[in-house]
Motif scaffolding. Structure first.
Motif, PDB file in Angstrom:
ATOM      1  N   LYS A  55      53.520  35.951   6.147  1.00  0.00           N
ATOM      2  CA  LYS A  55      52.914  36.438   7.388  1.00  0.00           C
ATOM      3  C   LYS A  55      52.154  35.333   8.114  1.00  0.00           C
ATOM      4  CE  LYS A  55      52.568  41.296   6.197  1.00  0.00           C
ATOM      5  NZ  LYS A  55      51.681  42.420   5.902  1.00  0.00           N
ATOM      6  N   ALA A  56      51.502  34.435   7.382  1.00  0.00           N
ATOM      7  CA  ALA A  56      50.791  33.320   8.008  1.00  0.00           C
ATOM      8  C   ALA A  56      51.774  32.377   8.699  1.00  0.00           C
ATOM      9  CB  ALA A  56      49.972  32.564   6.972  1.00  0.00           C
ATOM     10  N   GLU A  57      52.914  32.108   8.052  1.00  0.00           N
ATOM     11  CA  GLU A  57      53.925  31.245   8.666  1.00  0.00           C
ATOM     12  C   GLU A  57      54.493  31.911   9.924  1.00  0.00           C
ATOM     13  OE1 GLU A  57      56.748  30.540   5.584  1.00  0.00           O
ATOM     14  OE2 GLU A  57      55.402  29.188   4.490  1.00  0.00           O
ATOM     15  N   GLU A  58      54.751  33.214   9.848  1.00  0.00           N
ATOM     16  CA  GLU A  58      55.264  33.944  11.008  1.00  0.00           C
ATOM     17  C   GLU A  58      54.248  33.921  12.151  1.00  0.00           C
ATOM     18  OE1 GLU A  58      56.885  38.426  12.121  1.00  0.00           O
ATOM     19  OE2 GLU A  58      56.083  38.013  10.129  1.00  0.00           O
ATOM     20  N   HIS A  59      52.980  34.087  11.826  1.00  0.00           N
ATOM     21  CA  HIS A  59      51.934  34.051  12.847  1.00  0.00           C
ATOM     22  C   HIS A  59      51.872  32.677  13.513  1.00  0.00           C
ATOM     23  CE1 HIS A  59      48.137  34.681  14.868  1.00  0.00           C
ATOM     24  NE2 HIS A  59      47.676  33.584  14.289  1.00  0.00           N
ATOM     25  N   GLN A  60      51.954  31.617  12.695  1.00  0.00           N
ATOM     26  CA  GLN A  60      51.906  30.264  13.249  1.00  0.00           C
ATOM     27  C   GLN A  60      53.090  30.021  14.188  1.00  0.00           C
ATOM     28  OE1 GLN A  60      49.368  28.207  12.955  1.00  0.00           O
ATOM     29  NE2 GLN A  60      50.377  26.826  14.364  1.00  0.00           N
ATOM     30  N   LEU A  61      54.267  30.498  13.822  1.00  0.00           N
ATOM     31  CA  LEU A  61      55.431  30.352  14.693  1.00  0.00           C
ATOM     32  C   LEU A  61      55.242  31.126  16.002  1.00  0.00           C
ATOM     33  CD1 LEU A  61      58.339  30.593  12.111  1.00  0.00           C
ATOM     34  CD2 LEU A  61      57.611  28.574  13.383  1.00  0.00           C
ATOM     35  N   ASN A  62      54.655  32.309  15.914  1.00  0.00           N
ATOM     36  CA  ASN A  62      54.400  33.095  17.127  1.00  0.00           C
ATOM     37  C   ASN A  62      53.388  32.393  18.035  1.00  0.00           C
ATOM     38  OD1 ASN A  62      56.184  35.197  16.686  1.00  0.00           O
ATOM     39  ND2 ASN A  62      54.695  36.381  15.518  1.00  0.00           N
ATOM     40  N   VAL A  63      52.357  31.806  17.443  1.00  0.00           N
ATOM     41  CA  VAL A  63      51.357  31.080  18.237  1.00  0.00           C
ATOM     42  C   VAL A  63      52.011  29.894  18.939  1.00  0.00           C
ATOM     43  CG1 VAL A  63      49.305  29.616  18.058  1.00  0.00           C
ATOM     44  CG2 VAL A  63      49.359  31.818  16.897  1.00  0.00           C
ATOM     45  N   GLU A  64      52.840  29.155  18.205  1.00  0.00           N
ATOM     46  CA  GLU A  64      53.526  28.008  18.812  1.00  0.00           C
ATOM     47  C   GLU A  64      54.454  28.457  19.944  1.00  0.00           C
ATOM     48  OE1 GLU A  64      55.427  25.853  15.679  1.00  0.00           O
ATOM     49  OE2 GLU A  64      53.527  25.465  14.657  1.00  0.00           O
ATOM     50  N   ARG A  65      55.172  29.574  19.738  1.00  0.00           N
ATOM     51  CA  ARG A  65      56.057  30.085  20.783  1.00  0.00           C
ATOM     52  C   ARG A  65      55.267  30.503  22.020  1.00  0.00           C
ATOM     53  NH1 ARG A  65      57.265  34.977  22.374  1.00  0.00           N
ATOM     54  NH2 ARG A  65      56.310  35.931  20.563  1.00  0.00           N
ATOM     55  N   LEU A  66      54.135  31.158  21.806  1.00  0.00           N
ATOM     56  CA  LEU A  66      53.314  31.584  22.937  1.00  0.00           C
ATOM     57  C   LEU A  66      52.735  30.387  23.685  1.00  0.00           C
ATOM     58  CD1 LEU A  66      51.483  34.628  21.356  1.00  0.00           C
ATOM     59  CD2 LEU A  66      53.233  34.677  23.138  1.00  0.00           C
ATOM     60  N   LYS A  67      52.326  29.348  22.949  1.00  0.00           N
ATOM     61  CA  LYS A  67      51.823  28.142  23.609  1.00  0.00           C
ATOM     62  C   LYS A  67      52.919  27.493  24.441  1.00  0.00           C
ATOM     63  CE  LYS A  67      48.186  26.828  20.363  1.00  0.00           C
ATOM     64  NZ  LYS A  67      47.776  25.845  19.342  1.00  0.00           N
ATOM     65  N   HIS A  68      54.126  27.453  23.891  1.00  0.00           N
ATOM     66  CA  HIS A  68      55.258  26.879  24.623  1.00  0.00           C
ATOM     67  C   HIS A  68      55.540  27.696  25.882  1.00  0.00           C
ATOM     68  CE1 HIS A  68      59.564  26.394  25.575  1.00  0.00           C
ATOM     69  NE2 HIS A  68      59.301  25.123  25.349  1.00  0.00           N
ATOM     70  N   ASP A  69      55.555  29.026  25.739  1.00  0.00           N
ATOM     71  CA  ASP A  69      55.794  29.893  26.898  1.00  0.00           C
ATOM     72  C   ASP A  69      54.706  29.700  27.947  1.00  0.00           C
ATOM     73  OD1 ASP A  69      57.997  30.839  25.585  1.00  0.00           O
ATOM     74  OD2 ASP A  69      57.117  32.789  25.061  1.00  0.00           O
ATOM     75  N   ARG A  70      53.474  29.553  27.496  1.00  0.00           N
ATOM     76  CA  ARG A  70      52.365  29.374  28.431  1.00  0.00           C
ATOM     77  C   ARG A  70      52.505  28.045  29.188  1.00  0.00           C
ATOM     78  NH1 ARG A  70      48.626  32.493  30.973  1.00  0.00           N
ATOM     79  NH2 ARG A  70      47.002  31.119  31.696  1.00  0.00           N
ATOM     80  N   ARG A  71      52.897  27.000  28.469  1.00  0.00           N
ATOM     81  CA  ARG A  71      53.107  25.709  29.136  1.00  0.00           C
ATOM     82  C   ARG A  71      54.233  25.812  30.159  1.00  0.00           C
ATOM     83  NH1 ARG A  71      52.074  23.466  23.892  1.00  0.00           N
ATOM     84  NH2 ARG A  71      54.292  23.516  23.460  1.00  0.00           N
ATOM     85  N   GLN A  72      55.272  26.541  29.829  1.00  0.00           N
ATOM     86  CA  GLN A  72      56.384  26.714  30.768  1.00  0.00           C
ATOM     87  C   GLN A  72      55.927  27.481  32.000  1.00  0.00           C
ATOM     88  OE1 GLN A  72      59.470  25.460  30.622  1.00  0.00           O
ATOM     89  NE2 GLN A  72      58.937  24.420  28.722  1.00  0.00           N
ATOM     90  N   HIS A  73      55.084  28.477  31.780  1.00  0.00           N
ATOM     91  CA  HIS A  73      54.608  29.307  32.888  1.00  0.00           C
ATOM     92  C   HIS A  73      53.648  28.534  33.780  1.00  0.00           C
ATOM     93  CE1 HIS A  73      52.069  32.344  34.862  1.00  0.00           C
ATOM     94  NE2 HIS A  73      53.196  33.045  34.906  1.00  0.00           N
ATOM     95  N   ASP A  74      52.807  27.716  33.175  1.00  0.00           N
ATOM     96  CA  ASP A  74      51.794  26.976  33.937  1.00  0.00           C
ATOM     97  C   ASP A  74      52.337  25.708  34.591  1.00  0.00           C
ATOM     98  OD1 ASP A  74      49.965  28.857  33.240  1.00  0.00           O
ATOM     99  OD2 ASP A  74      49.034  27.684  31.648  1.00  0.00           O
TER     100      ASP A  74
END
Length: 93
Positions: A55-74
């Motif tokens: 679950k910790a690894e899955e959470h870290q991957l989700n955080v990285e994906r959200l950061k990437h999406d945020r950078r794309q959006h901004d």
């Protein structure tokens, strides 16, 4: 002839045999039940630790994906950038 170590080992083995042979059925039930409970607890703790790690690894991957999406959006709009079908759908809304 047995050495001192051999005599001690034989003595302890015989003593353990006498103690184990003298246990009643309810005492054996207590020993087996306690051992089963301890092994079940240890197994549950092991598999829970594996689940927490997953679950910790899955959470870290989700955080990285959200950061990437945020950078794309901004990112500022680049007119030279090719439009994708997803971009066109967002523009229509």
């Amino acid at each position: 002839m047995l050495t001192d170590k051999g005599m001690a080992a034989a003595s302890y083995t015989a003593s353990a045999g006498v103690v184990l042979a003298g246990l009643s059925l309810s005492e054996w039930g207590f020993i087996v039940g306690t051992a089963t409970a301890v092994l079940t607890w240890a197994g549950n703790m092991y598999f829970k630790a594996l689940d927490n790690r997953r679950k910790a690894e899955e959470h870290q991957l989700n955080v990285e994906r959200l950061k990437h999406d945020r950078r794309q959006h901004d990112r500022p709009h680049d007119p030279e950038r090719r439009q994708t079908p997803l971009d066109e759908e967002e523009a229509d809304e």
